[in-house]
Design a protein around this motif. Sequence first.
Motif, short mmCIF file in Angstrom:
data_model
loop_
_atom_site.label_atom_id
_atom_site.label_comp_id
_atom_site.label_asym_id
_atom_site.label_seq_id
_atom_site.Cartn_x
_atom_site.Cartn_y
_atom_site.Cartn_z
N GLN A 26 0.84 -1.20 0.00
CA GLN A 26 0.00 0.00 0.00
C GLN A 26 0.87 1.24 0.00
O GLN A 26 2.00 1.24 0.42
CB GLN A 26 -0.88 -0.01 1.27
CG GLN A 26 -1.75 -1.24 1.37
CD GLN A 26 -2.65 -1.34 0.14
OE1 GLN A 26 -3.37 -0.40 -0.17
NE2 GLN A 26 -2.55 -2.46 -0.55
N ASN A 27 0.33 2.35 -0.45
CA ASN A 27 0.96 3.68 -0.35
C ASN A 27 2.36 3.69 -0.90
O ASN A 27 3.20 4.42 -0.41
CB ASN A 27 1.03 4.13 1.13
CG ASN A 27 -0.36 4.19 1.71
OD1 ASN A 27 -1.27 4.59 1.00
ND2 ASN A 27 -0.52 3.76 2.95
N GLU A 28 2.66 2.86 -1.87
CA GLU A 28 4.02 2.93 -2.41
C GLU A 28 4.05 4.02 -3.48
O GLU A 28 3.01 4.43 -3.99
CB GLU A 28 4.42 1.59 -3.02
CG GLU A 28 5.94 1.45 -2.98
CD GLU A 28 6.34 0.06 -3.39
OE1 GLU A 28 5.97 -0.88 -2.68
OE2 GLU A 28 6.99 -0.06 -4.44
N CYS A 29 5.28 4.45 -3.79
CA CYS A 29 5.47 5.55 -4.76
C CYS A 29 4.78 5.20 -6.08
O CYS A 29 5.05 4.18 -6.68
CB CYS A 29 6.97 5.73 -4.99
SG CYS A 29 7.35 6.90 -6.30
N GLU A 61 5.37 6.09 -0.61
CA GLU A 61 6.62 5.80 0.10
C GLU A 61 7.57 5.06 -0.81
O GLU A 61 7.16 4.29 -1.67
CB GLU A 61 6.30 4.95 1.33
CG GLU A 61 5.69 5.79 2.45
CD GLU A 61 5.21 4.88 3.57
OE1 GLU A 61 4.18 5.21 4.17
OE2 GLU A 61 5.85 3.83 3.77
N CYS A 62 8.85 5.30 -0.52
CA CYS A 62 9.86 4.57 -1.29
C CYS A 62 10.27 3.33 -0.51
O CYS A 62 10.66 3.44 0.64
CB CYS A 62 11.06 5.47 -1.53
SG CYS A 62 10.68 6.74 -2.73
N PRO A 63 10.14 2.12 -1.09
CA PRO A 63 10.52 0.90 -0.38
C PRO A 63 12.02 0.89 -0.13
O PRO A 63 12.77 1.63 -0.77
CB PRO A 63 10.12 -0.21 -1.35
CG PRO A 63 10.04 0.44 -2.68
CD PRO A 63 9.69 1.87 -2.46
N ARG A 64 12.42 0.01 0.82
CA ARG A 64 13.85 0.00 1.19
C ARG A 64 14.70 -0.41 0.00
O ARG A 64 15.69 0.22 -0.33
CB ARG A 64 14.07 -0.99 2.35
CG ARG A 64 13.53 -0.43 3.67
CD ARG A 64 13.88 -1.33 4.83
NE ARG A 64 15.31 -1.42 5.06
CZ ARG A 64 16.04 -2.54 4.84
NH1 ARG A 64 15.44 -3.58 4.36
NH2 ARG A 64 17.31 -2.56 5.09
N VAL A 66 14.84 -0.49 -3.73
CA VAL A 66 14.08 0.02 -4.88
C VAL A 66 14.42 -0.79 -6.13
O VAL A 66 13.57 -1.26 -6.85
CB VAL A 66 14.37 1.51 -5.11
CG1 VAL A 66 13.62 2.31 -4.08
CG2 VAL A 66 15.87 1.79 -5.05
N GLY A 67 15.72 -1.00 -6.40
CA GLY A 67 16.14 -1.85 -7.51
C GLY A 67 15.54 -1.44 -8.85
O GLY A 67 15.15 -0.30 -9.06
N HIS A 68 15.39 -2.45 -9.75
CA HIS A 68 15.09 -2.10 -11.14
C HIS A 68 13.65 -1.64 -11.29
O HIS A 68 13.29 -0.94 -12.21
CB HIS A 68 15.32 -3.32 -12.04
CG HIS A 68 14.29 -4.40 -11.82
ND1 HIS A 68 14.35 -5.28 -10.74
CD2 HIS A 68 13.15 -4.70 -12.50
CE1 HIS A 68 13.30 -6.08 -10.78
NE2 HIS A 68 12.55 -5.75 -11.84
N ARG A 69 12.77 -1.96 -10.29
CA ARG A 69 11.35 -1.65 -10.55
C ARG A 69 11.17 -0.13 -10.71
O ARG A 69 10.29 0.33 -11.39
CB ARG A 69 10.49 -2.15 -9.40
CG ARG A 69 9.02 -2.21 -9.82
CD ARG A 69 8.24 -3.08 -8.92
NE ARG A 69 7.63 -2.23 -7.86
CZ ARG A 69 7.06 -2.78 -6.82
NH1 ARG A 69 7.03 -4.07 -6.65
NH2 ARG A 69 6.52 -2.01 -5.91
N TYR A 70 12.01 0.64 -10.04
CA TYR A 70 11.86 2.10 -10.15
C TYR A 70 12.93 2.71 -11.06
O TYR A 70 12.94 3.90 -11.26
CB TYR A 70 11.94 2.72 -8.77
CG TYR A 70 10.68 2.50 -7.98
CD1 TYR A 70 9.56 3.28 -8.21
CD2 TYR A 70 10.60 1.47 -7.04
CE1 TYR A 70 8.39 3.06 -7.51
CE2 TYR A 70 9.43 1.25 -6.34
CZ TYR A 70 8.32 2.04 -6.57
OH TYR A 70 7.17 1.83 -5.89
N GLY A 71 13.85 1.86 -11.50
CA GLY A 71 14.92 2.45 -12.31
C GLY A 71 15.73 3.42 -11.51
O GLY A 71 16.26 4.39 -12.05
#
Lengths: 130, 303
Positions: A26-29, A61-64, A66-71
């Motif tokens: 929930q509430n992710e960027c 929110e930004c998950p701890r 982030v990796g490739h899903r957000y580039g």
Amino acid sequence: EENLKEVPVAPPYNLSEYFKQFLFPQNECELHNFRLSFSQLKWDKWIIAPHRYSPQYCKGECPRVVGHRYGSPVHTMVQNIIYEKLDSTVPRPSCVPAEYSPLSVLTIEPDGSIVYKEYEDMIATRCTCR
Amino acid sequence: PHSRGRIVSDKTSGLLVAPEDNAGELNPLLWLPKGVRRGYALLPPLLKVLSDRGPQSWESEAPRLQPDSRALRYMKRLYKMSATKEGIPKATKSHLYNTVRLFTPCSECKHRHRDLMKDIHSVDLLFNLDRVTALEHLLKSVLLYSFDTSVPISSSIKCTCHLSIKEHDFSGQVCPSISHSIAFSLHFEVRKRKWVEIDVTSFLQPLIATKRRNIHMAVNFTCLMGDPQQNTKLENPVNVALVPPSLLLYLNDTSEQAYHRWNSLRYRRKNPVRPRRRNSLHVDPAGDKEKDSQGKRASRQRR
């Protein structure tokens, strides 16, 4: 059977929403819609087109990790570690636009001439954490 | 992007400040040269409002001159052809320009004389190009004529246009003397939309290249009904030049805020964040050649 007992009961007709909460945190960027009309800003006297403008915006929110899903660049993870382990006054990475699309605008100039112009980066199309 | 439209006093980024903005903090070497704020005032209107002074101050400025309704209609049509409903520039349009300005003449000296066969209209026009900024480079300039309703649709018309640029000699007369001129003839069919675009790019290029702010020209227009190719007799003078033409400038704005079609394509190629969709409608700056080269490259790699 025990697990089932713990799972909260949801009204059957909303099953897809119910399962979604397990698939996506929930509430992710993410990108949010936002649409305005230039008449709301009282700019429609001199902005002839478009009548409506959807700039969108990024929120969440930004998950701890982030990796490739957000580039996201590697620096994002480093900033996360600084926040968690070294200095919590350093802010966590923020959810910001990563990609835009342009907007064409037709306006009347103060001298009465008319200008069509294409502006860069006016509509957010994708978000990232950084 | 919000930081781009604003001059901020920011030591670390090295951005410059306008002299009157807390200049005391920075050494004078970093002050903007005097007059830049005036250049700042020429920011495109949308950015000017989005910048730190806000919409209220914009409305309090001098009242805006209303454009000619024909001109407005023409530009709305151009907008529909160039942008989607959401206002995004159409990807299929491979035009180079990212700015089009339409000027209506701000003053006229009309001369009208009639002889037996022709109806000759001659008019002096003054166009003020103050709104064209230093970073807007001319690609094409067009004189835009609109016909009045008396001309029957799909009639064949032969026109002779005599165009001359006038220079002010400082004797102060209202209609100055002629400096250089050009004459050309047009033959066209009046379509439903009743617009005629006369390409005067090569003629105006030297003036606009020298950042001339005022362009004074005399336009002499003679039109006759009939089609010389089909040997119909040229007769019935046509009342075409009642509405003075507007001047249309197709420009390429090289400022950072303007959309640079080719840049965004290059960017997309370099950073394909998403897998490239096979069927995406790429605008091909170099025409079909590029597709071939891509095909060749792929086959070479395969080999």
